[in-house]
Design a protein around this motif. Sequence first.
Motif, PDB file in Angstrom:
ATOM      1  N   SER A 149      20.118  -5.549  20.452  1.00 30.23           N
ATOM      2  CA  SER A 149      21.815  -5.961  21.061  1.00 30.23           C
ATOM      3  C   SER A 149      22.773  -6.831  20.014  1.00 30.23           C
ATOM      4  O   SER A 149      24.155  -6.469  20.593  1.00 30.23           O
ATOM      5  CB  SER A 149      21.581  -8.341  21.151  1.00 30.23           C
ATOM      6  OG  SER A 149      20.434  -7.928  22.676  1.00 30.23           O
TER       7      SER A 149
ATOM      8  N   TRP B 295      23.947 -11.952  16.047  1.00 21.69           N
ATOM      9  CA  TRP B 295      22.693 -13.382  16.271  1.00 21.69           C
ATOM     10  C   TRP B 295      22.978 -14.412  14.777  1.00 21.69           C
ATOM     11  O   TRP B 295      22.978 -14.234  13.688  1.00 21.69           O
ATOM     12  CB  TRP B 295      21.408 -12.552  15.353  1.00 21.69           C
ATOM     13  CG  TRP B 295      20.147 -13.053  15.706  1.00 21.69           C
ATOM     14  CD1 TRP B 295      19.895 -13.885  16.778  1.00 21.69           C
ATOM     15  CD2 TRP B 295      18.975 -12.464  15.075  1.00 21.69           C
ATOM     16  NE1 TRP B 295      18.888 -14.212  16.911  1.00 21.69           N
ATOM     17  CE2 TRP B 295      18.262 -13.013  15.537  1.00 21.69           C
ATOM     18  CE3 TRP B 295      18.393 -11.261  15.294  1.00 21.69           C
ATOM     19  CZ2 TRP B 295      16.584 -13.262  15.682  1.00 21.69           C
ATOM     20  CZ3 TRP B 295      17.881 -10.568  14.512  1.00 21.69           C
ATOM     21  CH2 TRP B 295      16.644 -11.312  15.177  1.00 21.69           C
TER      22      TRP B 295
ATOM     23  N   THR C 239      21.159 -17.236  12.873  1.00 19.85           N
ATOM     24  CA  THR C 239      19.947 -17.772  13.860  1.00 19.85           C
ATOM     25  C   THR C 239      19.758 -19.299  12.248  1.00 19.85           C
ATOM     26  O   THR C 239      20.336 -18.828  11.060  1.00 19.85           O
ATOM     27  CB  THR C 239      18.590 -16.850  12.803  1.00 19.85           C
ATOM     28  OG1 THR C 239      18.892 -15.972  11.302  1.00 19.85           O
ATOM     29  CG2 THR C 239      18.415 -15.746  13.179  1.00 19.85           C
TER      30      THR C 239
ATOM     31  N   LEU D 166      23.912 -14.780  20.281  1.00 20.08           N
ATOM     32  CA  LEU D 166      22.311 -15.085  19.677  1.00 20.08           C
ATOM     33  C   LEU D 166      22.510 -15.970  19.254  1.00 20.08           C
ATOM     34  O   LEU D 166      22.988 -16.137  17.850  1.00 20.08           O
ATOM     35  CB  LEU D 166      21.359 -14.092  19.484  1.00 20.08           C
ATOM     36  CG  LEU D 166      21.201 -12.965  20.338  1.00 20.08           C
ATOM     37  CD1 LEU D 166      20.468 -11.599  19.666  1.00 20.08           C
ATOM     38  CD2 LEU D 166      20.452 -12.565  21.748  1.00 20.08           C
TER      39      LEU D 166
ATOM     40  N   CYS E 154      21.460 -12.458  25.363  1.00 20.48           N
ATOM     41  CA  CYS E 154      22.937 -13.457  24.879  1.00 20.48           C
ATOM     42  C   CYS E 154      22.708 -14.750  25.621  1.00 20.48           C
ATOM     43  O   CYS E 154      22.258 -14.874  26.600  1.00 20.48           O
ATOM     44  CB  CYS E 154      23.843 -13.047  24.250  1.00 20.48           C
ATOM     45  SG  CYS E 154      23.860 -11.521  23.964  1.00 20.48           S
TER      46      CYS E 154
ATOM     47  N   ALA F   4      16.083  -8.372  19.873  1.00 20.64           N
ATOM     48  CA  ALA F   4      17.170  -9.161  19.292  1.00 20.64           C
ATOM     49  C   ALA F   4      18.216  -7.566  18.219  1.00 20.64           C
ATOM     50  O   ALA F   4      19.919  -6.919  18.234  1.00 20.64           O
ATOM     51  CB  ALA F   4      17.421 -10.081  17.687  1.00 20.64           C
TER      52      ALA F   4
ATOM     53  N   GLN G 194      17.742  -7.510  24.104  1.00 16.97           N
ATOM     54  CA  GLN G 194      17.354  -9.591  24.069  1.00 16.97           C
ATOM     55  C   GLN G 194      19.112 -10.244  24.817  1.00 16.97           C
ATOM     56  O   GLN G 194      20.098 -10.035  24.530  1.00 16.97           O
ATOM     57  CB  GLN G 194      17.235 -10.555  22.520  1.00 16.97           C
ATOM     58  CG  GLN G 194      16.984 -11.699  22.706  1.00 16.97           C
ATOM     59  CD  GLN G 194      15.646 -11.774  23.320  1.00 16.97           C
ATOM     60  OE1 GLN G 194      14.718 -11.541  23.182  1.00 16.97           O
ATOM     61  NE2 GLN G 194      15.364 -12.848  24.130  1.00 16.97           N
TER      62      GLN G 194
ATOM     63  N   CYS H  25      25.155  -7.568  27.292  1.00 17.47           N
ATOM     64  CA  CYS H  25      23.918  -8.715  26.816  1.00 17.47           C
ATOM     65  C   CYS H  25      23.346  -9.386  27.726  1.00 17.47           C
ATOM     66  O   CYS H  25      22.701 -10.089  27.312  1.00 17.47           O
ATOM     67  CB  CYS H  25      25.075  -9.075  25.815  1.00 17.47           C
ATOM     68  SG  CYS H  25      23.709 -10.101  24.075  1.00 17.47           S
TER      69      CYS H  25
END
Length: 165
Positions: free
Chosen positions: A74, A81, A83, A107, A59, A71, A57, A157
């Motif tokens: 990555s 990441w 979320t 991310l 970034c 993800a 993925q 990334c």
Amino acid sequence: MNYRSLGLGALLFLSACSSQNIQGVQTFSFAAGDHRPGQLVYAQEPPVGGPHNPSWQNCGVYQAPLYNEYAVHSLEHGAVWITYGSQVAAADVTVLEGLARGRTHVLVSPTAQPSPDIVLSAWGKQLKVDGVQDDRIGAFLKTYEQGPTTPERGAPCTGGSSGTT
């Protein structure tokens, strides 16, 4: 202390002061380099390692949930990441999105989960926080973006997938 009033720079500076032994970080062990096509099942949500798609993925900041399989790749490249669930306030989402600015391996995306959770994941590491005021966020970024758990440190990334679910 309300870190929102101090600004993002102060949040990162203050939290980076204690990047060793971040309280609440969970540790998991995965072999790297296990590339598989298709949809995969992960024990953690969001996942923190394991088999993943051959493509990664890109970034950056996303407005829709990401495919776990991209993800995770990555994460193998050293990404963190971030979320957040659908119950996280819009102002807090803006702060989280700001954390990706100026960083090459971060991310930020929502999850499909209707929760108030914010979760930071790196390869083999995960931290759940209650809000953007948590001073462990900056410490996690400082420690794990291209950090010691990264199997393919220095890998890009960018040049991967930008798709969302």
